[in-house]
Motif scaffolding. Structure first.
Motif, PDB file in Angstrom:
ATOM      1  N   LEU A   1      62.864  35.853 -17.300  1.00 12.76           N
ATOM      2  CA  LEU A   1      63.700  34.703 -17.560  1.00 12.76           C
ATOM      3  C   LEU A   1      62.187  33.597 -16.695  1.00 12.76           C
ATOM      4  CD1 LEU A   1      67.327  35.116 -16.380  1.00 12.76           C
ATOM      5  CD2 LEU A   1      66.194  34.106 -18.841  1.00 12.76           C
ATOM      6  N   ALA A   2      61.575  34.161 -15.135  1.00 10.97           N
ATOM      7  CA  ALA A   2      60.295  33.904 -14.324  1.00 10.97           C
ATOM      8  C   ALA A   2      59.259  33.774 -15.329  1.00 10.97           C
ATOM      9  CB  ALA A   2      60.568  34.208 -13.391  1.00 10.97           C
ATOM     10  N   LEU A   3      59.162  34.396 -16.174  1.00  9.74           N
ATOM     11  CA  LEU A   3      58.017  34.171 -17.133  1.00  9.74           C
ATOM     12  C   LEU A   3      58.280  33.512 -18.118  1.00  9.74           C
ATOM     13  CD1 LEU A   3      56.713  37.690 -17.395  1.00  9.74           C
ATOM     14  CD2 LEU A   3      55.718  36.088 -15.782  1.00  9.74           C
ATOM     15  N   GLY A   4      59.415  32.716 -18.336  1.00 17.01           N
ATOM     16  CA  GLY A   4      59.548  31.635 -19.026  1.00 17.01           C
ATOM     17  C   GLY A   4      60.455  31.808 -20.668  1.00 17.01           C
ATOM     18  N   SER A   5      61.000  33.320 -19.870  1.00 19.59           N
ATOM     19  CA  SER A   5      61.179  33.575 -21.656  1.00 19.59           C
ATOM     20  C   SER A   5      62.716  32.856 -21.327  1.00 19.59           C
ATOM     21  CB  SER A   5      61.549  35.060 -21.559  1.00 19.59           C
ATOM     22  OG  SER A   5      60.781  35.319 -21.103  1.00 19.59           O
TER      23      SER A   5
ATOM     24  N   LYS B   1      66.515  33.217 -22.799  1.00 15.77           N
ATOM     25  CA  LYS B   1      67.560  34.483 -23.074  1.00 15.77           C
ATOM     26  C   LYS B   1      67.253  35.338 -23.650  1.00 15.77           C
ATOM     27  CE  LYS B   1      70.287  33.901 -18.689  1.00 15.77           C
ATOM     28  NZ  LYS B   1      71.410  34.326 -18.189  1.00 15.77           N
ATOM     29  N   PHE B   2      67.842  34.506 -24.844  1.00 12.94           N
ATOM     30  CA  PHE B   2      67.388  36.001 -26.509  1.00 12.94           C
ATOM     31  C   PHE B   2      66.065  35.738 -26.266  1.00 12.94           C
ATOM     32  CE2 PHE B   2      65.980  35.732 -30.922  1.00 12.94           C
ATOM     33  CZ  PHE B   2      66.721  36.737 -31.291  1.00 12.94           C
ATOM     34  N   GLU B   3      65.432  35.390 -25.931  1.00 10.21           N
ATOM     35  CA  GLU B   3      63.474  36.948 -25.843  1.00 10.21           C
ATOM     36  C   GLU B   3      64.450  37.680 -24.408  1.00 10.21           C
ATOM     37  OE1 GLU B   3      61.157  33.112 -27.370  1.00 10.21           O
ATOM     38  OE2 GLU B   3      61.159  33.383 -24.527  1.00 10.21           O
ATOM     39  N   VAL B   4      64.887  37.568 -23.681  1.00  9.27           N
ATOM     40  CA  VAL B   4      65.173  38.960 -22.849  1.00  9.27           C
ATOM     41  C   VAL B   4      65.715  39.745 -23.543  1.00  9.27           C
ATOM     42  CG1 VAL B   4      65.839  39.755 -20.553  1.00  9.27           C
ATOM     43  CG2 VAL B   4      65.197  36.653 -20.480  1.00  9.27           C
ATOM     44  N   ALA B   5      66.765  39.139 -24.564  1.00  7.64           N
ATOM     45  CA  ALA B   5      67.911  40.136 -25.087  1.00  7.64           C
ATOM     46  C   ALA B   5      67.134  41.018 -25.822  1.00  7.64           C
ATOM     47  CB  ALA B   5      68.511  39.040 -25.541  1.00  7.64           C
ATOM     48  N   LEU B   6      66.162  40.564 -26.512  1.00  2.00           N
ATOM     49  CA  LEU B   6      65.473  41.334 -27.433  1.00  2.00           C
ATOM     50  C   LEU B   6      64.403  42.097 -26.995  1.00  2.00           C
ATOM     51  CD1 LEU B   6      66.383  40.632 -30.372  1.00  2.00           C
ATOM     52  CD2 LEU B   6      64.390  39.272 -30.542  1.00  2.00           C
ATOM     53  N   ARG B   7      63.539  41.950 -26.012  1.00  7.45           N
ATOM     54  CA  ARG B   7      62.278  42.068 -25.660  1.00  7.45           C
ATOM     55  C   ARG B   7      63.247  43.776 -24.438  1.00  7.45           C
ATOM     56  NH1 ARG B   7      58.903  37.783 -23.922  1.00  7.45           N
ATOM     57  NH2 ARG B   7      58.767  36.769 -26.278  1.00  7.45           N
ATOM     58  N   VAL B   8      63.207  42.759 -23.406  1.00  4.71           N
ATOM     59  CA  VAL B   8      63.720  44.097 -22.271  1.00  4.71           C
ATOM     60  C   VAL B   8      65.329  44.188 -22.774  1.00  4.71           C
ATOM     61  CG1 VAL B   8      64.098  44.185 -19.550  1.00  4.71           C
ATOM     62  CG2 VAL B   8      62.887  42.027 -20.475  1.00  4.71           C
ATOM     63  N   VAL B   9      65.986  43.582 -22.604  1.00  5.44           N
ATOM     64  CA  VAL B   9      67.216  44.107 -23.069  1.00  5.44           C
ATOM     65  C   VAL B   9      67.774  45.572 -23.930  1.00  5.44           C
ATOM     66  CG1 VAL B   9      69.634  44.455 -23.230  1.00  5.44           C
ATOM     67  CG2 VAL B   9      68.489  42.470 -21.899  1.00  5.44           C
TER      68      VAL B   9
ATOM     69  N   ARG C   1      63.946  26.791 -27.877  1.00  9.03           N
ATOM     70  CA  ARG C   1      65.499  26.774 -27.195  1.00  9.03           C
ATOM     71  C   ARG C   1      66.366  26.479 -28.547  1.00  9.03           C
ATOM     72  NH1 ARG C   1      65.107  21.695 -23.591  1.00  9.03           N
ATOM     73  NH2 ARG C   1      63.658  22.860 -22.820  1.00  9.03           N
ATOM     74  N   ARG C   2      65.903  25.953 -29.594  1.00  2.04           N
ATOM     75  CA  ARG C   2      67.080  25.889 -30.621  1.00  2.04           C
ATOM     76  C   ARG C   2      67.213  27.449 -30.753  1.00  2.04           C
ATOM     77  NH1 ARG C   2      64.018  22.752 -34.462  1.00  2.04           N
ATOM     78  NH2 ARG C   2      63.707  21.508 -33.060  1.00  2.04           N
ATOM     79  N   LEU C   3      66.617  28.190 -31.281  1.00  2.00           N
ATOM     80  CA  LEU C   3      66.579  29.523 -31.568  1.00  2.00           C
ATOM     81  C   LEU C   3      67.581  29.955 -30.226  1.00  2.00           C
ATOM     82  CD1 LEU C   3      65.742  31.366 -33.534  1.00  2.00           C
ATOM     83  CD2 LEU C   3      63.947  32.045 -32.090  1.00  2.00           C
ATOM     84  N   ASP C   4      67.305  29.906 -29.672  1.00  3.45           N
ATOM     85  CA  ASP C   4      68.745  30.663 -28.189  1.00  3.45           C
ATOM     86  C   ASP C   4      69.448  30.437 -28.490  1.00  3.45           C
ATOM     87  OD1 ASP C   4      68.740  32.175 -26.300  1.00  3.45           O
ATOM     88  OD2 ASP C   4      68.699  30.519 -24.562  1.00  3.45           O
ATOM     89  N   GLN C   5      70.226  29.001 -28.738  1.00  2.00           N
ATOM     90  CA  GLN C   5      71.252  28.438 -28.988  1.00  2.00           C
ATOM     91  C   GLN C   5      71.662  28.824 -30.223  1.00  2.00           C
ATOM     92  OE1 GLN C   5      71.251  24.150 -28.317  1.00  2.00           O
ATOM     93  NE2 GLN C   5      71.284  24.613 -26.234  1.00  2.00           N
ATOM     94  N   ASN C   6      70.798  29.024 -31.022  1.00  2.00           N
ATOM     95  CA  ASN C   6      71.755  29.729 -32.617  1.00  2.00           C
ATOM     96  C   ASN C   6      72.253  30.892 -32.182  1.00  2.00           C
ATOM     97  OD1 ASN C   6      71.294  27.079 -33.964  1.00  2.00           O
ATOM     98  ND2 ASN C   6      69.254  27.588 -34.781  1.00  2.00           N
TER      99      ASN C   6
END
Lengths: 290, 251, 334
Positions: A179-183, A185-193, C30-35
C-alpha cells in the motif's frame, strides 16, 4: 529430610492420576473409532471390490446381483463434486479477498464470517429441500446441474472460511508495504494476497471437494439417480453416497456387498483428498512469508 | 553461611541452546538474594528452576541439582506441588485469579486443605492481607472481584496469596516491573519486613533496586554466574571485571 | 492486540485525502478499485442473502399446510397419513429430540476430557498426531458412518447393550428393550456421537486456549496439581464456551440424515425407550421425497419439516456461535 516426597496415596494425587487415565482412555476411544470405521469399511468392502466395479456401469439385473459396476456413480460423484467446487470457487475467492482487504476484523467482517459459519451449520437435507423448491421455481428437473448448484452452496461456506483462516494469518507488514508503494487495495488483493492465498485456495478446494463428494442428502433431491453416465448437465446423475445407500437397502447379499465396496471407494477418495490437503498446505506454506 | 538453596552443576538447555552453564551457588537463609545481570543472561531461567516452573515451558532440559534444605527438588520421588508450596512465586505481572479477593487468598490454603473451618480461613485471610499491607484497603470489600483492584494492590494480593500456603522461600521475578513507583516501594518494604521469616530471591534488572534490597548478590552474564557474594562486598569491591563494568553502567 | 491496530490502520489508509499525490493514471486506477470493490461487496453479501433466501423459500413452500391446519394439529398430532390428509409431526419431532439428546450426551464426557487432555496435558507430539485423526474423522462421509453403524453398532447394541440393559436396567423405562433388533435411537445416538465429536473437540480446544497461561501459573505456583488448576481456574472460565460447543454439536446432530436413517429403524411411533426404533424428521424428508408431488399438501408438509429443522438449527447455531466468537475475541483483546 524427605519432606518433599510424593505422597502417592494422597487424595489429590489419586484424583490427578485417575483423571489423566480417563482422559487418555477417551482419546483412545475417539482415535479408536476412526480405526474401527476404517477397518470395518476395508474388511467389508474389499471382498466385493473388483475391476468391474470401477470400470463398468450397472448391467441388466445388476440390482439382483448380476454383472456390472458403479462407474456411473464414481464418475457422477466426480462430476458433481468438481462442478460444485469450481462453482463455489468463483464466489468464495472474491468473498475471502474482500473479507481480508476491505473488511478485515471490522464489524461487517464479523457479520459475514458469522453468516458463513451459520451457513456451514445448515444441514444438507435442508439444502436439498431448498434445492427442491428452487427446482420447482425454475422448472428444473433432477439433473447434474441442479446437483452442482446445491453442492456449490454447501461447499461455499467451508471453502471461504478455510481461505479466510489462511490469509488472515498473512502478515500485515507485507500488505502495508504494498500500500505504501502506492497500490490501490484491489491491486494489493490481486498481487500480494493472491500469491499468499495459494495455500488457502488449495486447502479450500480439497476441503470443499471432500465435503461435496461425500454428501448424500442434498443430491438425493437434486441430482437423482441413474444407471447411465451423464452426458449433459441437464441429465440426472448417479453418485457414490447414494450408490452406497441404495445398495445397502437391497435384500440381495451380493448387492449389499457391493454397497460396502462403494463405501470403500468413497472412503479412499475422501481420505486421499483430506491427507492430500494436509500434505499440500504444509508444502505450500514453506513458500509464503509467515 | 546457612544455605537454604544449593545449586550444584546446574545446566539448562532450551531445545539445542544452552541457557544456563554449570551453575554452582548457595542462597543464604532468611536474607534477600538479588540475581542481577543484563537481559537475556538467564536470571529468570535460574529463578524458574527453584520452583520447577521451567518444566512448564516445553522443550527444556535440565541436568544437575537444586537442593532445598538439602533435598534435591529434581529427585524422582519428589512431589512438584510440595516444592511449589515450600517455594512461593511472585510473578512479573500480577495475576489475580478470576475470583473474589477473599477467595484469592484462600485459594492455596484450600488446595492444600490447610484449615479446618470458615473461622480459621477468615482469620488467615485477615492475617495474610495484613502482612501484605492490603487489609486496610480491602477489608470492606473482600468479596469484590480481585480484578477490581489497582495493579499495585493486585500484586500485594498475589503476595498474600503466596504467603498463605506458608512457604519458606519467596521467589520474585521482577515483581515490581509492572508497577508504579509508589506501589513498587510498597512491595519492596514488604519484602524487607518479611526477610526475617522467609528466604527471598529476587530477579531484577534495575541496579538501584538491587542495591536497596540485596543482602546477597548474584551477578550473571550469558548464562553463567560471574560473581556471587554479600551485597557489601560485591557492590563496593567487585572481584570480576564484568561485574565492575555492569555496576558502573557500562553494560 | 495487533488485530485491533490492523483495523485502525485500514481506516487511515483507505481515506483518499490522506494519501499522497498519485502519478498519472491514478484516477483510472482508483475507479477500477471502486468498481471491483462494489462487485466484491455484492458477492460478499451473498452468504447473508443466502440464509434469508433459503429460509424464505421454505416458508413460502410450507405456507399451504401451515395455513390449512392449526399448528397444534401439526406439531402435536400423532398420526401421519398423508393419503388421508393427516400430518401429525409429533412422533418425528420426539424422535429427532431423542436421537440428538442421546448423541450429545454420549459425546459430552469424552469430548470434554479429550479437549482438556489435548490443551492441558498432551505433549506436542500427541497433539500433532491427534489433529489429523480428528480431521480424518470429520472428513468421513455420513453414508460411511451409516455403513459403520449398520455393520458394527447395530449388532453391538443388539448383542451386547440390549441384553445388558435387560439384565440390569429393565426397571428403568427409558432403558427398556421393547423390540430387540439393534436398530433404534441408541444406535443412531452412538453413530451421531462419533460424528459430532471432532467438531466439538476442536471448538473446545480453541476455547481452552483462550485462558491465559498466567492464570494457570498463578494456581500452579501455590502448589496446586494440574487437575486442581483445571477444575478451579480453567473450567469456570470456559464453562459458557463448553456449553456453546455442545449446543453447536447438537445442531449438527439435529440435521444429520443419511447416517441416522440407516440405523434408526424408521418406525413412526412415539419412542419411549432408547432401544426403540424411531423416525426423526430428516429421515422422514429423505425417505419420502419421491412421493412428494403425488399427494396434495405432501410436499408442503415435508418442506415444513425442513423449515422446522432449519429454524431450530439456526437458533442453536447462532446462539452458540455468538458465545464462541465472544470468547475467542476475548483472547485477541487480552
Amino acid at each position: 529430610m524427605g519432606f518433599l516426597k510424593k505422597k502417592r496415596w494422597q487424595r489429590r494425587h489419586l484424583v490427578e492420576t485417575f483423571m489423566k487415565f480417563i482422559m487418555r482412555f477417551s482419546l483412545v476411544i475417539v482415535a479408536g473409532s476412526l480405526g474401527l470405521i476404517l477397518w470395518i469399511v476395508v474388511v467389508r468392502g474389499t471382498p466385493a471390490l473388483s475391476l468391474d466395479m470401477v470400470t463398468k456401469i450397472p448391467e441388466g439385473g445388476y440390482y439382483m446381483g448380476k454383472g456390472g459396476g458403479i462407474l456411473n456413480a464414481i464418475l457422477g460423484s466426480l462430476y458433481l463434486a468438481s462442478g460444485g467446487t469450481l462453482l463455489a470457487m468463483i464466489f468464495s475467492v472474491p468473498i475471502a479477498m474482500y473479507l481480508k482487504t476491505y473488511l478485515g476484523d471490522s464489524k461487517w467482517g464479523y457479520y459475514v464470517r458469522l453468516s458463513l459459519d451459520v451457513l456451514w451449520g445448515i444441514p444438507s437435507i435442508v439444502y436439498g429441500a431448498f434445492g427442491f423448491t428452487l427446482m420447482i421455481a425454475l422448472g428444473l428437473r433432477a439433473s447434474l446441474l441442479a446437483g452442482i448448484i446445491i453442492l456449490a452452496l454447501i461447499e461455499l461456506p467451508i471453502m471461504t472460511r478455510a481461505m479466510d483462516e489462511v490469509i488472515r494469518r498473512m502478515p500485515i507488514d507485507l500488505e502495508h508495504a504494498a500500500l505504501a508503494l502506492g497500490s490501490t487495495k484491489f491491486e494489493v488483493a490481486l498481487r500480494v494476497v493472491t500469491r499468499q492465498m495459494l495455500p488457502g485456495i488449495t486447502t479450500a478446494i480439497l476441503l470443499g471437494f471432500g465435503r461435496g463428494i461425500g454428501d448424500a442428502a442434498s443430491v438425493l433431491f437434486t441430482a437423482g439417480y441413474t444407471d447411465r453416465i451423464p452426458t449433459s448437465l441437464m441429465r440426472p446423475t448417479a453418485s457414490l453416497p447414494l450408490a452406497v445407500f441404495f445398495q445397502l437397502g437391497s435384500p440381495y447379499p451380493e448387492v449389499q456387498q457391493r454397497g460396502y465396496a462403494a463405501a470403500l471407494i468413497l472412503t479412499i477418495i475422501v481420505l486421499a483428498v483430506s491427507l492430500g490437503s494436509r500434505w499440500l498446505s504444509a508444502r505450500l506454506n514453506k513458500y509464503t512469508i509467515k | 553461611m546457612d544455605a537454604h538453596i544449593q545449586v550444584k552443576n546446574l545446566n539448562v538447555y532450551y531445545s539445542k541452546q544452552q541457557a544456563l552453564k554449570n551453575i554452582n551457588i548457595e542462597i543464604p537463609k532468611n536474607q534477600i538474594t538479588v540475581i542481577m545481570g543484563p537481559s537475556g543472561c538467564g536470571k529468570t531461567t535460574l529463578l524458574k528452576t527453584f520452583n520447577r516452573f521451567l518444566e512448564l515451558t516445553g522443550g527444556t532440559q535440565l541436568t544437575g541439582e537444586v537442593l532445598v534444605d538439602g533435598q534435591n527438588i529434581y529427585d524422582r520421588d519428589v512431589d512438584v506441588t510440595e516444592v511449589r508450596k515450600v517455594v512461593g512465586l511472585l510473578a512479573q505481572r500480577p495475576s489475580p485469579l478470576p475470583m473474589s479477593i477473599y477467595d484469592n487468598v484462600v485459594y492455596g490454603m484450600n488446595i492444600h486443605r490447610m484449615k479446618k473451618d470458615r473461622k480459621e480461613y477468615k482469620a488467615a485471610v485477615r492475617h495474610y492481607l495484613e502482612i501484605a499491607g492490603l487489609w486496610d484497603e480491602v477489608h470492606k470489600r473482600l468479596h469484590d472481584p480481585a480484578t477490581s483492584l489497582s495493579i499495585g494492590q493486585q500484586q500485594r494480593l498475589c503476595l498474600a496469596r503466596g504467603l498463605a500456603v506458608e512457604p519458606e522461600i519467596i521467589l520474585g521475578d521482577e515483581p515490581t516491573s509492572a508497577l508504579d513507583p509508589i506501589s513498587s516501594q510498597n512491595i519492596e518494604s514488604r519484602l524487607i519486613e518479611l526477610k526475617k521469616q522467609y528466604t527471598t530471591v529476587i530477579v531484577t534488572h534495575t541496579l538501584r533496586q538491587a542495591k536497596r534490597l540485596a543482602d546477597y548478590v548474584i551477578y550473571m552474564y550469558l548464562g553463567e554466574v560471574i560473581e556471587a557474594g554479600s551485597a557489601r562486598e560485591v557492590f563496593n569491591d567487585p572481584q570480576h571485571e564484568r561485574t565492575r563494568a555492569y555496576l558502573e553502567g557500562q553494560i | 492486540m495487533t488485530q485491533q491496530n490492523q483495523s485502525v490502520n485500514y481506516e487511515t489508509i483507505t481515506k483518499p485525502e490522506g494519501r499522497h499525490a498519485r502519478p498519472s493514471g491514478a484516477a483510472h486506477r482508483r475507479r477500477l478499485d471502486q468498481n471491483v470493490r462494489r462487485t466484491f461487496l455484492v458477492v460478499t453479501l451473498l452468504p447473508i442473502l443466502l440464509i434469508s433466501i433459503v429460509t424464505i423459500s421454505l416458508i413460502v413452500r410450507s405456507w399451504p399446510i401451515l395455513s390449512a391446519y392449526p399448528l397444534k394439529d401439526l406439531f402435536l398430532g400423532t398420526i401421519w397419513r398423508p393419503d388421508k390428509g393427516l400430518f401429525g409431526f409429533y412422533p418425528y419431532i420426539v424422535a429427532t429430540f431423542w436421537v440428538t439428546a442421546v448423541g450429545v450426551l454420549l459425546a459430552t464426557p469424552p469430548c470434554i476430557l479429550v479437549s482438556i487432555y489435548l490443551s492441558e496435558y498432551a505433549h506436542l507430539l500427541t497433539r500433532t498426531i491427534a489433529k489429523p485423526i480428528l480431521d480424518l474423522l470429520a472428513a468421513i462421509p455420513p453414508v460411511v458412518y451409516g455403513v459403520w453403524g449398520l455393520v458394527a453398532i447395530v449388532p453391538f447394541v443388539d448383542k451386547v447393550l440390549a441384553p445388558f440393559s435387560e439384565r440390569w436396567l429393565s426397571s428403568v423405562s427409558i432403558f427398556k428393550v421393547n423390540q430387540p433388533t439393534g436398530f433404534g435411537i441408541l444406535a443412531a445416538g452412538i453413530v451421531l456421537a462419533v460424528m459430532i465429536a471432532p467438531l466439538i473437540i476442536s471448538v473446545m480446544y480453541e476455547i481452552f486456549s483462550t485462558v491465559p497461561n498466567d492464570l494457570r501459573h498463578a494456581s500452579l505456583a501455590v502448589g496446586a496439581t494440574q487437575w486442581q488448576t483445571i477444575r478451579t481456574v480453567v473450567l469456570p472460565q470456559v464453562a459458557p464456551g463448553i456449553i456453546a460447543a455442545l449446543v453447536l454439536g447438537a445442531s449438527r446432530a439435529l440435521g444429520e440424515t443419511i447416517a441416522v436413517l440407516i440405523v434408526v429403524g424408521n418406525v413412526p411411533k412415539v419412542p419411549t425407550s432408547i432401544f426403540d426404533a424411531a423416525y426423526p424428521l430428516p429421515a422422514l424428508i429423505a425417505n419420502n421425497y419421491g412421493d412428494m408431488m403425488s399427494i396434495p399438501l405432501y410436499d408442503s408438509a415435508l418442506l415444513s419439516a425442513a423449515l422446522v429443522l432449519l429454524i431450530v438449527i439456526l437458533i442453536f447455531n447462532i446462539l452458540s456461535m455468538l458465545v464462541i466468537q465472544r470468547m475467542l475475541r476475548r483472547k485477541w483483546a487480552s
